[in-house]
Structure formats: structure tokens, C-alpha cells
Design a protein around this motif. Structure first.
Motif, short mmCIF file in Angstrom:
data_model
loop_
_atom_site.label_atom_id
_atom_site.label_comp_id
_atom_site.label_asym_id
_atom_site.label_seq_id
_atom_site.Cartn_x
_atom_site.Cartn_y
_atom_site.Cartn_z
N ALA A 136 0.81 -1.21 0.00
CA ALA A 136 0.00 0.00 0.00
C ALA A 136 0.85 1.26 0.00
CB ALA A 136 -0.92 0.00 1.22
N ARG A 137 2.15 1.14 0.31
CA ARG A 137 2.99 2.34 0.35
C ARG A 137 3.30 2.80 -1.07
NH1 ARG A 137 5.97 3.80 4.48
NH2 ARG A 137 5.87 1.70 5.32
N PRO A 138 3.04 4.06 -1.39
CA PRO A 138 3.33 4.55 -2.74
C PRO A 138 4.82 4.51 -3.03
CG PRO A 138 1.88 6.06 -1.54
CD PRO A 138 2.40 5.07 -0.55
N ALA A 139 5.15 4.36 -4.29
CA ALA A 139 6.55 4.34 -4.71
C ALA A 139 7.22 5.65 -4.34
CB ALA A 139 6.64 4.11 -6.22
N GLY A 140 8.46 5.56 -3.87
CA GLY A 140 9.23 6.75 -3.56
C GLY A 140 9.12 7.21 -2.12
N LEU A 141 8.24 6.59 -1.32
CA LEU A 141 8.11 6.96 0.09
C LEU A 141 8.80 5.93 0.96
CD1 LEU A 141 4.45 8.26 0.58
CD2 LEU A 141 6.56 9.58 0.67
N ALA A 142 9.81 6.35 1.69
CA ALA A 142 10.52 5.46 2.60
C ALA A 142 9.78 5.42 3.94
CB ALA A 142 11.95 5.96 2.81
N PRO A 143 9.93 4.32 4.69
CA PRO A 143 9.30 4.26 6.01
C PRO A 143 9.94 5.24 6.98
CG PRO A 143 10.76 2.38 5.68
CD PRO A 143 10.67 3.09 4.36
N ARG A 195 9.20 10.96 4.54
CA ARG A 195 9.02 9.58 4.97
C ARG A 195 7.73 9.46 5.76
NH1 ARG A 195 14.77 7.58 5.24
NH2 ARG A 195 14.04 5.81 6.47
N LEU A 196 7.16 8.27 5.78
CA LEU A 196 5.95 8.08 6.58
C LEU A 196 5.84 6.66 7.08
CD1 LEU A 196 3.59 6.37 4.89
CD2 LEU A 196 3.31 8.52 3.72
N SER A 197 5.12 6.53 8.21
CA SER A 197 4.75 5.22 8.72
C SER A 197 3.35 4.90 8.20
CB SER A 197 4.72 5.23 10.25
OG SER A 197 6.00 5.46 10.78
N LEU A 198 3.19 3.72 7.59
CA LEU A 198 1.88 3.29 7.12
C LEU A 198 1.43 2.14 8.01
CD1 LEU A 198 -0.15 4.01 4.90
CD2 LEU A 198 0.84 2.20 3.50
N PRO A 199 0.68 2.44 9.07
CA PRO A 199 0.38 1.44 10.09
C PRO A 199 -0.71 0.47 9.66
CG PRO A 199 -0.69 3.49 10.62
CD PRO A 199 0.12 3.75 9.38
N PRO A 200 -0.81 -0.69 10.33
CA PRO A 200 -1.86 -1.67 10.03
C PRO A 200 -3.17 -1.34 10.72
CG PRO A 200 -0.44 -2.53 11.74
CD PRO A 200 0.12 -1.19 11.36
N GLY A 210 -5.85 2.26 12.15
CA GLY A 210 -5.77 3.55 12.82
C GLY A 210 -6.28 4.72 12.02
N LEU A 211 -6.05 5.92 12.56
CA LEU A 211 -6.72 7.13 12.12
C LEU A 211 -5.80 8.17 11.52
CD1 LEU A 211 -8.64 7.23 15.47
CD2 LEU A 211 -9.79 6.89 13.29
N SER A 212 -4.49 7.91 11.48
CA SER A 212 -3.57 8.94 11.04
C SER A 212 -2.28 8.34 10.51
CB SER A 212 -3.26 9.91 12.19
OG SER A 212 -2.67 9.21 13.28
N LEU A 213 -1.45 9.21 9.93
CA LEU A 213 -0.10 8.86 9.47
C LEU A 213 0.89 9.78 10.17
CD1 LEU A 213 -0.74 8.67 5.60
CD2 LEU A 213 -0.60 6.73 7.19
N TRP A 214 2.09 9.28 10.42
CA TRP A 214 3.16 10.09 11.00
C TRP A 214 4.18 10.38 9.91
CZ3 TRP A 214 4.00 13.13 14.90
CH2 TRP A 214 5.29 13.44 15.35
N LEU A 215 4.37 11.66 9.60
CA LEU A 215 5.24 12.07 8.51
C LEU A 215 6.54 12.65 9.06
CD1 LEU A 215 2.78 14.02 6.18
CD2 LEU A 215 3.19 11.57 6.29
N GLU A 216 7.62 12.39 8.33
CA GLU A 216 8.91 13.03 8.58
C GLU A 216 9.31 13.79 7.32
OE1 GLU A 216 12.10 10.56 10.03
OE2 GLU A 216 10.65 9.15 10.86
N PHE A 217 9.35 15.12 7.42
CA PHE A 217 9.82 15.92 6.29
C PHE A 217 11.35 15.94 6.27
CE2 PHE A 217 5.59 17.77 7.00
CZ PHE A 217 5.12 17.82 5.68
N PRO A 218 11.94 16.29 5.15
CA PRO A 218 13.40 16.47 5.11
C PRO A 218 13.82 17.57 6.09
CG PRO A 218 12.50 16.40 2.89
CD PRO A 218 11.33 16.49 3.82
N ALA A 219 15.05 17.48 6.57
CA ALA A 219 15.58 18.51 7.47
C ALA A 219 15.46 19.87 6.80
CB ALA A 219 17.03 18.21 7.81
N GLY A 220 15.04 20.85 7.54
CA GLY A 220 14.84 22.19 7.00
C GLY A 220 13.39 22.61 6.98
N VAL A 221 12.48 21.65 7.15
CA VAL A 221 11.05 21.97 7.22
C VAL A 221 10.67 22.16 8.69
CG1 VAL A 221 8.71 21.13 6.86
CG2 VAL A 221 10.44 20.79 5.09
N SER A 222 10.01 23.26 8.99
CA SER A 222 9.47 23.51 10.32
C SER A 222 7.95 23.32 10.26
CB SER A 222 9.80 24.92 10.80
OG SER A 222 9.00 25.27 11.93
#
Length: 494
Positions: free
Chosen positions: A76-83, A410-415, A417-429
Motif C-alpha cells: 500500500a505504500r506509494p513508490a518513492g516513500l521510505a518508512p 518519509r511516513l509510517s503506514l500502520p496496520p 488507525g486514524l492517522s499517518l506520521w510524517l517526517e519531512f526532510p531537514a529544513g522543514v518547520s
């Protein structure tokens, strides 16, 4: 006797075996599953059992059926998205030096208030399902039936005192099915899990004591810890296995005032992690050896998408009982009900006393409604529909992240639940992103709300409670463009 006649739930056991093979990587995304005929031959099962096995795995979102070809393992994880990345799991984050208040309560309250006061057209930060995802007709009919049968239910003063026996018996039966042995008299009705965790902490710790929490963690827990004038010690979490037991062990050895550990073992908020069963057993043993309370917040166990039974940490607890178990149904059955229950093991008597002193009891109608509905065929059907819809929405949101958010997100795609946890590249606030997006009517949940350590400024919880339509797509396009601008990158067109 053939395997096919051994048990009516054989297909679930077969599905659990294949589900585990997928988790371990034995069956990889894109690989073809054994055919119906091959399953029948390999496991000596009937045509019906083989079909049920494949369809059950398809319902769980682990397989996809391709017409005239067969079933294939889904990715289910789209191409190009790392965990999501793995943190340093060896060291806990030291509590801040302030003896009582560290300021997280004010920070979170200001964020929430700004979101409430803004003219919000799209909420991408929430984690509560909307009303249309629940069986409102069934719930209303059940409530009306209770009031017809007990017309004085809302006017009897004694109805507010303590836990109702019918609710206690119903929860004790639920617990038994999950491997938890608790007497009905030791079930305490609560107003959701926020109250339960607050009562648990007040029972086992005092102002100035240290409470170990997951990092990142639900901001409401940080608010509770601070309001009790305790200190939160953040224990790093893996997006694959949850709380680091090694870091917790070090904390137990070096923090003499550490009195409690709070964990969300199933679909941890906000990472969506599930703690493996072997880690649950180790947590119980570790906390028991140090005489520390292990507080289990089971808010999301009913959302887990797995062919294997979910076992709470409390199932490994032994007398005198170091695990305080808290379960709530407001996310899975009725958000407006906010009904939950708890058992506090060796501290249960003290928790009951604190509950009576603070709020006397929990509204009886809510208790009886939960007892009548939770686990009923109608509730289970609606829960299955809810989980399937949420899965589609999580996967749809992940696709939008892959299309519009900065490269390297990057994102966690959990088995579940109600949300996703995203990590942007360094430099994003994401704090700055919160302000920018709110000005455009888009509410978000920046990473700074989920920790007092300052380590998640580049992270964000992305809510997946709404259908992915043109409005959501446009909001994600705008949010992604803002994040790209912070990095000096051109907006992605998708």
C-alpha cells in the motif's frame, strides 16, 4: 479427520500464518499467493476454506485480487516513500530540569486554541472519525430502548454512583476473551482513557516523580503528566517495534523517582506502531522486577487490521498485578459517549477512591449503552466497515503525500488507525507550516505537540479521518507547496 473439518475458524488460522509470512518478508509485496487449488492441496482443506482464507486476507488489505490472474500481496505504500526512520533506541531523553511545569501544556493549549478560533475549511490534523462513519441509527435505537426499559435512568441520583454491574460484567467478559482475568467487581467505569490514565498516575506517583512515556507520544498524555506536577521522561520508539526496552531499562536503573511507564501498545499515537508480543512480555517482567506501574492505554486495539488475535499487555500480568489496563470506546463506537473502563491491579482500591473523590461516578446511560453495543453483531459489522474505510483513506492520503510533498518525505503506514506520521526532510518547520496553513484554512498537527524534547519539529501527524476527495487533494497540494517552499524547492504538481 481432515483439517477442513477440524474447526470452523480454520480459515482464520491459515490467514494468520500467511499474514505472518508477509510481515516477516517471506511473502513480499507483488508476489502471487498460492492459488485456491494449491491451498486446498497444500493444507488439505475444502474449496470453501481456501476461498475464505484468501478473501479474509483481502478484507484485511493484505491481498489484492486481479481478475483471471489470482491474488497478489499488496504494497500500500506509494513508490518513492521510505518508512519512518529509526531513532537512537539506546538512550532515554532526559526530563527537563524544571521541578513541576515544563510549559508543554501551555504550548499545546495555544496550538489547539488557535486551531479552534481559525476559519478552518479542511482539518488535516484531527484523529476522530466523523459522525457519518458510525451507525448512528443503531446507537440511537439502542439508547431509546434503554430509556424505554428504564425511564428513570436519567433522574435517579444513585445512577451516578460507581460502576453499573451490567457494565462491569460485560467488560469482564470482554477481558476474558482477550486473555485478561478480572472480576466484574474490579472493573471501574471511566470517562474515556484520559481520565483513566490520569487516575492511574495519581494513584502510583506523586508530584515531582518521573513518568516514562513513549517518544513521540499523544499530546494529551503530556498535558496530564504536567498537570499532575510530574516529569515526563521520553523513551524513544521504533516505528516497527515501539518503545525501546533497552532505553527503558537504563532509565529504571538511573532514575530513582521513576514510578510509572505509560504505553499505547496497539497503533501507538502518533507512530501507529504495534509492540510485538515478545516485547509486551518483557515489559511486564521488567516493570514487575523494578516495582514500577505499567499503564496500558488500549485506545486503538479495536482498529488493528490483523488476522491474528490482539493480546493486551495485561494478558501477561500476574499477581499482585503491575499492569494498569485502560480501554476506551469513544473512537471505535461513539465519540460523543467517551465511555471507557480500567483495572488497576494492586492499585485498584486506591484508583476507586480517587475516582469517587474526583467525580463520584460515570453516567449510567453511557455505561449501559456501551455494555449493550460493544461486541454486538451490529457493532462488529460497523467496526469492520469503519476499518475498511479508514484503510482506504490512509492509503489515499499516502498517495497524496507521494504526489505533493517534498522529495525525501518519509511516513509510517500502520496496520490500522486514524492517522499517518510524517517526517519531512531537514529544513522543514512544521510549527511554521501550521501557522502558514492555518492562514489558508487548513489545520495541521505539528510534531512539536507530541514531545517536550524539540526533536520532532520536522514531523507532523496527518489525519486520515475524512474521505480523500477533491477538497482534501487540494489542501494536500497547498500544504505540500508550502513545505517545498521552506526547502527552496519548486512545488510538485503530482
Amino acid at each position: 479427520m481432515t483439517l477442513a473439518s477440524a474447526s470452523p475458524t480454520l480459515y482464520r488460522r491459515l490467514a494468520a500464518d500467511y499474514s505472518l509470512a508477509m510481515e516477516l518478508g517471506t511473502l513480499k509485496a507483488g508476489e502471487r499467493m498460492p492459488s485456491v487449488r494449491e491451498l486446498m492441496r497444500r493444507h488439505e482443506v475444502s474449496l470453501s476454506t481456501a476461498l475464505q482464507t484468501l478473501r479474509h486476507l483481502e478484507d484485511l488489505g493484505q491481498l489484492e485480487a486481479r481478475p483471471r490472474v489470482g491474488y497478489f500481496v499488496r504494497d500500500a505504500r506509494p513508490a518513492g516513500l521510505a518508512p519512518a526512520s529509526e531513532p537512537d533506541l539506546s538512550q532515554p531523553v532526559q526530563p527537563l530540569p524544571q521541578p513541576h511545569f515544563a510549559g508543554i501544556n501551555e504550548h499545546i493549549s495555544l496550538m489547539l486554541e488557535r486551531g479552534r478560533q481559525a476559519d478552518v475549511r479542511v482539518d488535516l490534523g484531527g484523529a476522530t472519525p466523523p459522525p457519518e462513519l458510525f451507525d448512528r441509527g443503531y446507537l440511537n435505537q439502542a439508547a431509546a430502548r434503554l430509556l424505554r426499559e428504564q425511564p428513570d435512568l436519567l433522574v435517579l441520583g444513585r445512577s451516578m454512583m460507581g460502576s453499573h454491574p451490567d457494565f462491569q460484567r460485560a467488560m469482564a467478559r470482554r477481558a476474558l476473551a482477550a486473555g485478561i482475568h478480572v472480576a466484574p467487581a474490579d472493573v471501574l467505569a471511566t470517562t474515556g482513557n484520559s481520565e483513566a490514565v490520569s487516575l492511574a498516575l495519581a494513584a502510583v506517583a506523586s508530584p515531582g516523580d518521573v513518568v516514562a512515556v513513549e517518544s513521540p507520544t499523544y499530546y494529551g498524555l503530556l498535558q496530564v503528566v504536567e498537570s499532575l506536577q510530574m516529569q515526563a521522561l521520553e523513551i524513544p520508539c521504533s516505528p516497527r517495534t515501539g518503545l525501546s526496552i533497552e532505553a527503558l531499562e537504563l532509565a529504571l536503573q538511573t532514575q530513582p523517582r521513576l514510578k510509572a511507564v505509560v504505553v499505547v501498545p496497539e497503533l501507538q499515537m502518533p507512530l501507529g506502531t504495534r509492540i510485538p508480543d515478545e516485547h509486551k512480555a518483557r515489559l511486564v517482567d521488567l516493570c514487575g522486577a523494578h516495582g514500577v506501574a505499567l499503564i496500558e492505554d488500549d485506545s486503538y486495539g479495536l482498529f488493528v487490521e490483523s488476522s491474528q488475535p490482539v493480546r493486551p499487555i495485561k494478558a501477561w500480568d500476574r499477581l499482585p498485578g503491575h499492569v494498569i489496563y485502560c480501554e476506551a470506546f469513544n473512537k471505535s463506537m461513539a465519540p460523543g459517549l467517551r465511555q471507557g473502563w480500567m483495572n488497576a491491579g494492586q492499585w485498584h482500591g486506591r484508583v476507586q477512591m480517587l475516582k469517587f473523590a474526583r467525580s463520584r461516578g460515570t453516567q449510567t446511560l453511557a455505561q449501559l449503552l456501551a455494555a449493550a453495543c460493544v461486541g454486538s453483531p451490529a457493532h462488529l459489522r460497523n467496526l469492520q466497515r469503519l476499518k475498511q474505510q479508514l484503510r482506504r483513506q490512509r492509503e489515499g492520503m499516502a498517495q497524496l503525500v507521494a504526489r505533493f510533498f517534498p522529495l525525501g518525505t518519509r511516513l509510517s503506514l500502520p496496520p490500522g488507525g486514524l492517522s499517518l506520521w510524517l517526517e519531512f526532510p531537514a529544513g522543514v518547520s512544521t510549527s511554521a507550516l501550521f501557522t502558514q496553513a492555518l492562514a489558508r484554512g487548513i489545520r495541521t498537527a505539528p510534531g512539536s505537540m507530541f514531545s517536550n524534547s524539540g526533536r520532532y519539529e520536522h514531523c507532523m501527524r496527518l489525519g486520515c479521518t475524512l474521505p480523500v476527495d477533491a477538497v482534501i487533494e487540494q489542501a494536500c497540494r497547498e500544504l505540500g507547496a508550502m513545505a517545498c517552499a521552506q526547502l527552496g524547492q519548486p512545488a510538485r504538481s503530482g
